[in-house]
Design a protein around this motif. Structure first.
Motif, PDB file in Angstrom:
ATOM      1  N   LEU A 265       7.249  -0.523   1.814  1.00 14.79           N
ATOM      2  CA  LEU A 265       7.100  -1.974   1.757  1.00 14.79           C
ATOM      3  C   LEU A 265       5.734  -2.482   2.209  1.00 14.79           C
ATOM      4  O   LEU A 265       5.443  -3.664   2.062  1.00 14.79           O
ATOM      5  CB  LEU A 265       8.195  -2.637   2.602  1.00 14.79           C
ATOM      6  CG  LEU A 265       9.629  -2.434   2.104  1.00 14.79           C
ATOM      7  CD1 LEU A 265      10.603  -3.180   3.001  1.00 14.79           C
ATOM      8  CD2 LEU A 265       9.787  -2.876   0.653  1.00 14.79           C
ATOM      9  N   GLU A 266       4.909  -1.606   2.749  1.00 13.79           N
ATOM     10  CA  GLU A 266       3.609  -2.076   3.221  1.00 13.79           C
ATOM     11  C   GLU A 266       2.756  -2.687   2.114  1.00 13.79           C
ATOM     12  O   GLU A 266       2.064  -3.687   2.346  1.00 13.79           O
ATOM     13  CB  GLU A 266       2.855  -0.947   3.923  1.00 13.79           C
ATOM     14  CG  GLU A 266       1.620  -1.430   4.651  1.00 13.79           C
ATOM     15  CD  GLU A 266       1.067  -0.398   5.624  1.00 13.79           C
ATOM     16  OE1 GLU A 266      -0.171  -0.271   5.691  1.00 13.79           O
ATOM     17  OE2 GLU A 266       1.856   0.271   6.299  1.00 13.79           O
ATOM     18  N   PRO A 267       2.751  -2.126   0.884  1.00 14.60           N
ATOM     19  CA  PRO A 267       1.980  -2.781  -0.184  1.00 14.60           C
ATOM     20  C   PRO A 267       2.471  -4.187  -0.515  1.00 14.60           C
ATOM     21  O   PRO A 267       1.748  -4.956  -1.149  1.00 14.60           O
ATOM     22  CB  PRO A 267       2.191  -1.830  -1.380  1.00 14.60           C
ATOM     23  CG  PRO A 267       2.447  -0.501  -0.758  1.00 14.60           C
ATOM     24  CD  PRO A 267       3.272  -0.804   0.451  1.00 14.60           C
TER      25      PRO A 267
ATOM     26  N   LEU B  78      16.933  -4.664   0.165  1.00 11.97           N
ATOM     27  CA  LEU B  78      16.395  -3.415   0.684  1.00 11.97           C
ATOM     28  C   LEU B  78      15.416  -2.819  -0.319  1.00 11.97           C
ATOM     29  O   LEU B  78      15.387  -3.204  -1.490  1.00 11.97           O
ATOM     30  CB  LEU B  78      17.523  -2.413   0.943  1.00 11.97           C
ATOM     31  CG  LEU B  78      18.247  -1.840  -0.268  1.00 11.97           C
ATOM     32  CD1 LEU B  78      19.022  -0.604   0.150  1.00 11.97           C
ATOM     33  CD2 LEU B  78      19.232  -2.848  -0.848  1.00 11.97           C
ATOM     34  N   PRO B  79      14.605  -1.859   0.125  1.00  8.00           N
ATOM     35  CA  PRO B  79      13.659  -1.218  -0.793  1.00  8.00           C
ATOM     36  C   PRO B  79      14.392  -0.445  -1.883  1.00  8.00           C
ATOM     37  O   PRO B  79      15.526   0.002  -1.689  1.00  8.00           O
ATOM     38  CB  PRO B  79      12.873  -0.267   0.121  1.00  8.00           C
ATOM     39  CG  PRO B  79      13.136  -0.727   1.505  1.00  8.00           C
ATOM     40  CD  PRO B  79      14.482  -1.345   1.503  1.00  8.00           C
ATOM     41  N   LYS B  80      13.724  -0.265  -2.996  1.00  8.18           N
ATOM     42  CA  LYS B  80      14.293   0.528  -4.080  1.00  8.18           C
ATOM     43  C   LYS B  80      14.471   1.966  -3.622  1.00  8.18           C
ATOM     44  O   LYS B  80      13.580   2.558  -3.005  1.00  8.18           O
ATOM     45  CB  LYS B  80      13.387   0.487  -5.305  1.00  8.18           C
ATOM     46  CG  LYS B  80      13.878   1.329  -6.485  1.00  8.18           C
ATOM     47  CD  LYS B  80      12.950   1.201  -7.664  1.00  8.18           C
ATOM     48  CE  LYS B  80      13.366   2.132  -8.818  1.00  8.18           C
ATOM     49  NZ  LYS B  80      14.725   1.871  -9.301  1.00  8.18           N
TER      50      LYS B  80
ATOM     51  N   ARG C 240       4.830  -5.585   7.573  1.00 10.75           N
ATOM     52  CA  ARG C 240       4.150  -4.906   8.657  1.00 10.75           C
ATOM     53  C   ARG C 240       5.133  -4.608   9.781  1.00 10.75           C
ATOM     54  O   ARG C 240       6.113  -5.329   9.968  1.00 10.75           O
ATOM     55  CB  ARG C 240       3.000  -5.763   9.206  1.00 10.75           C
ATOM     56  CG  ARG C 240       1.889  -6.025   8.207  1.00 10.75           C
ATOM     57  CD  ARG C 240       1.124  -4.756   7.875  1.00 10.75           C
ATOM     58  NE  ARG C 240       0.009  -5.019   6.967  1.00 10.75           N
ATOM     59  CZ  ARG C 240       0.082  -4.938   5.653  1.00 10.75           C
ATOM     60  NH1 ARG C 240       1.235  -4.603   5.076  1.00 10.75           N
ATOM     61  NH2 ARG C 240      -0.974  -5.170   4.897  1.00 10.75           N
ATOM     62  N   MET C 241       4.858  -3.545  10.536  1.00 12.69           N
ATOM     63  CA  MET C 241       5.680  -3.243  11.695  1.00 12.69           C
ATOM     64  C   MET C 241       5.538  -4.347  12.729  1.00 12.69           C
ATOM     65  O   MET C 241       4.444  -4.866  12.954  1.00 12.69           O
ATOM     66  CB  MET C 241       5.268  -1.910  12.312  1.00 12.69           C
ATOM     67  CG  MET C 241       5.506  -0.703  11.411  1.00 12.69           C
ATOM     68  SD  MET C 241       7.248  -0.451  11.037  1.00 12.69           S
ATOM     69  CE  MET C 241       7.867  -0.039  12.676  1.00 12.69           C
TER      70      MET C 241
ATOM     71  N   TRP D 281       3.482   3.635  -3.626  1.00 11.37           N
ATOM     72  CA  TRP D 281       3.550   4.212  -2.293  1.00 11.37           C
ATOM     73  C   TRP D 281       5.014   4.270  -1.899  1.00 11.37           C
ATOM     74  O   TRP D 281       5.697   3.244  -1.827  1.00 11.37           O
ATOM     75  CB  TRP D 281       2.743   3.354  -1.320  1.00 11.37           C
ATOM     76  CG  TRP D 281       2.469   4.028  -0.010  1.00 11.37           C
ATOM     77  CD1 TRP D 281       2.820   5.299   0.352  1.00 11.37           C
ATOM     78  CD2 TRP D 281       1.786   3.472   1.109  1.00 11.37           C
ATOM     79  NE1 TRP D 281       2.388   5.570   1.622  1.00 11.37           N
ATOM     80  CE2 TRP D 281       1.759   4.462   2.107  1.00 11.37           C
ATOM     81  CE3 TRP D 281       1.198   2.236   1.356  1.00 11.37           C
ATOM     82  CZ2 TRP D 281       1.166   4.256   3.353  1.00 11.37           C
ATOM     83  CZ3 TRP D 281       0.610   2.024   2.585  1.00 11.37           C
ATOM     84  CH2 TRP D 281       0.588   3.028   3.573  1.00 11.37           C
ATOM     85  N   LEU D 282       5.494   5.484  -1.672  1.00 11.56           N
ATOM     86  CA  LEU D 282       6.893   5.691  -1.308  1.00 11.56           C
ATOM     87  C   LEU D 282       6.961   6.303   0.085  1.00 11.56           C
ATOM     88  O   LEU D 282       5.974   6.831   0.596  1.00 11.56           O
ATOM     89  CB  LEU D 282       7.584   6.621  -2.313  1.00 11.56           C
ATOM     90  CG  LEU D 282       7.387   6.307  -3.797  1.00 11.56           C
ATOM     91  CD1 LEU D 282       8.069   7.362  -4.651  1.00 11.56           C
ATOM     92  CD2 LEU D 282       7.907   4.927  -4.132  1.00 11.56           C
ATOM     93  N   ILE D 283       8.131   6.240   0.693  1.00 13.65           N
ATOM     94  CA  ILE D 283       8.331   6.866   1.996  1.00 13.65           C
ATOM     95  C   ILE D 283       9.488   7.857   1.897  1.00 13.65           C
ATOM     96  O   ILE D 283      10.533   7.561   1.314  1.00 13.65           O
ATOM     97  CB  ILE D 283       8.591   5.811   3.094  1.00 13.65           C
ATOM     98  CG1 ILE D 283       8.563   6.469   4.469  1.00 13.65           C
ATOM     99  CG2 ILE D 283       9.878   5.043   2.855  1.00 13.65           C
ATOM    100  CD1 ILE D 283       8.407   5.499   5.611  1.00 13.65           C
TER     101      ILE D 283
END
Length: 236
Positions: free
Chosen positions: A146-148, A116-118, A152-153, A62-64
């Protein structure tokens, strides 16, 4: 207004760029959908669900995807071109310099990749398949979602002590990278500083100018806030 992402751009450009980071995997499928809400603020966010297979197993990621919001006039008035240029510069240049210096730093356990995220794609300027012309500037940033990983927000109205403490610890590690680079390679430090586009919150020479960034930022924020109240007035 959300930027319409051409299917050809996704298929022929963006997804292949992502797959370059997954060279031992084969693409099975992908899905891209708009992420609703105001989390992006000056940007429009999309969720990407990527399914691949390797010799060992099938994987789902899952990417953003983050792109600039609005048309050219809005982007110019909101100084989005400056904001997004600096953001992409951070991912393509600053982080690389931080990683290089921290890998050889003694008595320091900070790893940039843990902060940080990849990042899979970071582009600013003319983007083939997305820009309408060579003068049409776009910004594309694809990060690991990062949710997986159980992120969480946080609360929308306020940040509690735990959130502020976690944020402060993370910022402290970023500052450690900055100090390490400045103390070991001042030339590289100055080069990175020179690459950042200035964005003053208040122009001290023109504090009442309507184009001051704080006026623009607050205007957009309150426009969205009152629009939200208007839509939800019957439920408040």
């Amino acid at each position: 207004m959300a930027l319409k992402l051409p299917d050809k751009y996704l298929k022929n450009h963006l997804v292949p760029q992502i797959m370059q980071h997954l060279q031992k995997e084969e693409l099975i499928s992908y899905e891209v959908d708009h992420s609703p809400g105001l989390d992006g603020f000056m940007s429009t966010l999309y969720n990407i669900k990527l399914k691949t297979k390797s010799a060992e197993s099938v994987k789902e990621r899952w990417l953003i995807l983050k792109v600039m919001r609005g048309e050219g006039d809005f982007r110019q008035s909101s100084k989005s071109y400056i904001q997004f240029a600096n953001e992409i510069y951070f991912y393509t240049s600053v982080l690389a310099a931080f990683k290089e210096v921290m890998e050889v730093a003694e008595e320091c356990s900070v790893k940039v990749e843990d902060l940080l995220p990849k990042c899979y794609v970071a582009e600013f300027g003319y983007i083939e398949g997305l820009s309408f012309s060579v003068k049409d500037v776009e910004s594309v940033l694809v990060l690991e979602h990062l949710e997986p990983l159980n992120y969480r927000m946080g609360p929308r109205v306020y940040l509690n002590f735990e959130h502020l403490l976690g944020m402060s610890r993370l910022l402290g590690k970023y500052h450690a990278c900055s100090y390490a680079l400045r103390s070991t390679n001042i030339t590289k430090w100055n080069q990175l500083i020179a690459g950042i586009k200035p964005l003053a919150f208040v122009d001290i020479n023109r504090p009442d100018d309507k184009n001051n960034f704080y006026r623009i930022l607050y205007r957009v924020a309150f426009d969205r806030f009152f629009d939200y109240l208007k839509r939800r007035k019957d439920n408040i």
